[in-house]
Design a protein around this motif. Structure first.
Motif, PDB file in Angstrom:
ATOM      1  N   GLY A 150     -10.228  96.464  56.579  1.00  0.00           N
ATOM      2  CA  GLY A 150     -10.571  97.703  56.106  1.00  0.00           C
ATOM      3  C   GLY A 150     -10.818  99.224  56.362  1.00  0.00           C
ATOM      4  N   PRO A 151     -10.986 100.095  56.179  1.00  0.00           N
ATOM      5  CA  PRO A 151     -11.671 102.072  56.277  1.00  0.00           C
ATOM      6  C   PRO A 151     -11.940 101.807  57.941  1.00  0.00           C
ATOM      7  CG  PRO A 151     -12.839 101.052  54.232  1.00  0.00           C
ATOM      8  CD  PRO A 151     -11.966  99.759  54.457  1.00  0.00           C
ATOM      9  N   ALA A 152     -12.515 100.942  58.231  1.00  0.00           N
ATOM     10  CA  ALA A 152     -12.838 101.503  59.345  1.00  0.00           C
ATOM     11  C   ALA A 152     -11.717 100.703  60.574  1.00  0.00           C
ATOM     12  CB  ALA A 152     -14.004 100.098  60.022  1.00  0.00           C
ATOM     13  N   ALA A 153     -10.278 100.447  60.351  1.00  0.00           N
ATOM     14  CA  ALA A 153      -9.636 100.296  61.128  1.00  0.00           C
ATOM     15  C   ALA A 153      -8.519 101.234  60.249  1.00  0.00           C
ATOM     16  CB  ALA A 153      -8.964  98.728  60.916  1.00  0.00           C
ATOM     17  N   ASP A 217     -21.165 108.129  59.117  1.00  0.00           N
ATOM     18  CA  ASP A 217     -19.919 109.322  57.790  1.00  0.00           C
ATOM     19  C   ASP A 217     -19.287 108.637  58.592  1.00  0.00           C
ATOM     20  OD1 ASP A 217     -18.112 110.451  56.682  1.00  0.00           O
ATOM     21  OD2 ASP A 217     -19.987 112.909  56.794  1.00  0.00           O
ATOM     22  N   VAL A 218     -17.770 108.102  58.000  1.00  0.00           N
ATOM     23  CA  VAL A 218     -17.069 107.955  58.835  1.00  0.00           C
ATOM     24  C   VAL A 218     -15.484 109.282  58.793  1.00  0.00           C
ATOM     25  CG1 VAL A 218     -16.612 105.205  58.216  1.00  0.00           C
ATOM     26  CG2 VAL A 218     -15.610 106.568  56.653  1.00  0.00           C
ATOM     27  N   SER A 219     -15.936 109.987  57.687  1.00  0.00           N
ATOM     28  CA  SER A 219     -14.692 110.820  58.387  1.00  0.00           C
ATOM     29  C   SER A 219     -15.770 111.770  59.757  1.00  0.00           C
ATOM     30  CB  SER A 219     -14.492 111.787  57.038  1.00  0.00           C
ATOM     31  OG  SER A 219     -16.710 112.594  57.073  1.00  0.00           O
ATOM     32  N   ARG A 220     -16.187 111.687  60.163  1.00  0.00           N
ATOM     33  CA  ARG A 220     -16.552 112.023  61.721  1.00  0.00           C
ATOM     34  C   ARG A 220     -16.725 111.152  62.436  1.00  0.00           C
ATOM     35  NH1 ARG A 220     -22.059 115.160  61.676  1.00  0.00           N
ATOM     36  NH2 ARG A 220     -21.066 116.212  63.066  1.00  0.00           N
ATOM     37  N   ARG A 231     -18.052 110.421  67.434  1.00  0.00           N
ATOM     38  CA  ARG A 231     -17.918 111.238  67.005  1.00  0.00           C
ATOM     39  C   ARG A 231     -15.874 112.165  67.531  1.00  0.00           C
ATOM     40  NH1 ARG A 231     -19.905 116.431  66.788  1.00  0.00           N
ATOM     41  NH2 ARG A 231     -21.091 116.084  69.157  1.00  0.00           N
ATOM     42  N   ALA A 232     -15.240 112.540  66.230  1.00  0.00           N
ATOM     43  CA  ALA A 232     -14.439 112.732  66.029  1.00  0.00           C
ATOM     44  C   ALA A 232     -14.312 114.107  66.989  1.00  0.00           C
ATOM     45  CB  ALA A 232     -14.190 113.111  65.504  1.00  0.00           C
ATOM     46  N   GLU A 233     -14.752 114.912  66.464  1.00  0.00           N
ATOM     47  CA  GLU A 233     -15.538 116.543  67.048  1.00  0.00           C
ATOM     48  C   GLU A 233     -16.298 116.864  68.130  1.00  0.00           C
ATOM     49  OE1 GLU A 233     -18.271 117.089  62.811  1.00  0.00           O
ATOM     50  OE2 GLU A 233     -17.713 115.296  64.412  1.00  0.00           O
ATOM     51  N   ALA A 234     -16.476 115.832  69.727  1.00  0.00           N
ATOM     52  CA  ALA A 234     -16.867 115.666  70.357  1.00  0.00           C
ATOM     53  C   ALA A 234     -15.671 114.689  71.567  1.00  0.00           C
ATOM     54  CB  ALA A 234     -17.706 114.752  70.125  1.00  0.00           C
TER      55      ALA A 234
END
Length: 270
Positions: A150-153, A217-220, A231-234
């Motif tokens: 699903g979304p996590a992958a 928040d899976v967008s981050r 964390r994507a920003e990291a």
């Protein structure tokens, strides 16, 4: 046709019954191991390199689907990935698994006629894959498992219904420290705990990554391995080596994080 198999089933009587019925239907099949849980199934599969793995969907700890994910993440590139058969008492899980990730499924209690049909499918599939590229086959398995997980992958998506976590409450002695979610660089599973890593400190929280994931928040926060969420920003940079393995360098930390096959597709230049 000779073949080797691993059975993962947490109920010993059911495991032995399945082994006996398989041998009766397929005398040349060598059941090289019976595992009582998902973790043991992964260990046995990686050690034995079987042709077929029968995975119970629901087992204590790691489920059959999670075991399939772990096998795909750690499987060597130069070895053919085993055919997967999911075993379950729940028809909705079986249908989903069959359609997306497995050669076949069988329902509990296992019916001899149904198992005979599964054996025929396995034998045909093994004959068809003879001479195929192990790396190509593994890539196809990874694609199917992404859809199943699903979304996590699959990639970042909007969080559904649950208010995203804004602070992580960390117990230190008799006090509770509030760690802002924006300070977290990554979460890493550590036995029954999760490491919460910031640029300055590390903490342990008494929860599982499985329970923590729905609150992020899976967008981050991107899962990059079954045991790691970053964390994507990291992320400062992503490096891909000659074998295709992706490694992440983070802002403010010296260590590098390895991205598993299931999540490497996230990192592509725009």
């Amino acid at each position: 046709m000779k073949a080797r198999a691993v059975i993962a089933e947490d109920e010993p009587l059911l495991a032995e019954s399945l082994r006996a019925e398989l041998i009766a239907l397929w005398p040349a099949l060598d059941v090289v191991a019976i595992a009582g849980n998902g973790e043991a199934a992964v260990d046995e599969a990686l050690a034995q390199r079987p042709d077929v793995v029968f995975l119970d969907i629901r087992m204590p700890g790691m489920s059959g689907l999670e075991a399939a994910q772990a096998m795909a993440e750690d499987w060597p590139d130069d070895t053919a990935f085993p055919l997967l058969v999911f075993v379950t008492a729940y028809d909705q899980y079986a249908l989903q698994a069959f359609e997306r990730a497995a050669v076949d499924y069988v329902l509990k209690p296992v019916q001899p006629a149904r198992l005979a049909a599964t054996v025929q499918r396995l034998q045909a599939a093994l004959a068809a894959k003879a001479g195929a590229s192990p790396a190509s086959e593994l890539g196809e398995v990874v694609e199917r498992l992404r859809g199943l997980l699903g979304p996590a992958a699959s990639g970042p998506s909007a969080a559904s219904g649950v208010e995203p976590l804004r602070v992580v409450q960390v117990g230190i002695g008799n006090s509770i420290h509030m760690v802002p979610i924006d300070d977290v660089l990554f979460f890493e599973a550590a036995d029954k705990y999760v490491r919460v890593v910031t640029a300055a400190r590390e903490h342990l929280i008494r929860t599982s990554l499985r329970d923590l994931l729905p609150r992020l928040d899976v967008s981050r926060f991107w899962q990059i391995h079954r045991g790691t969420v970053v964390r994507a920003e990291a992320i400062a940079s992503a490096e891909r080596d000659e074998s295709g393995r992706v490694t992440l360098k983070l802002q403010g930390r010296p260590e590098k994080l390895v991205v598993s096959r299931l999540y490497a597709h996230r990192f592509k230049a725009m």
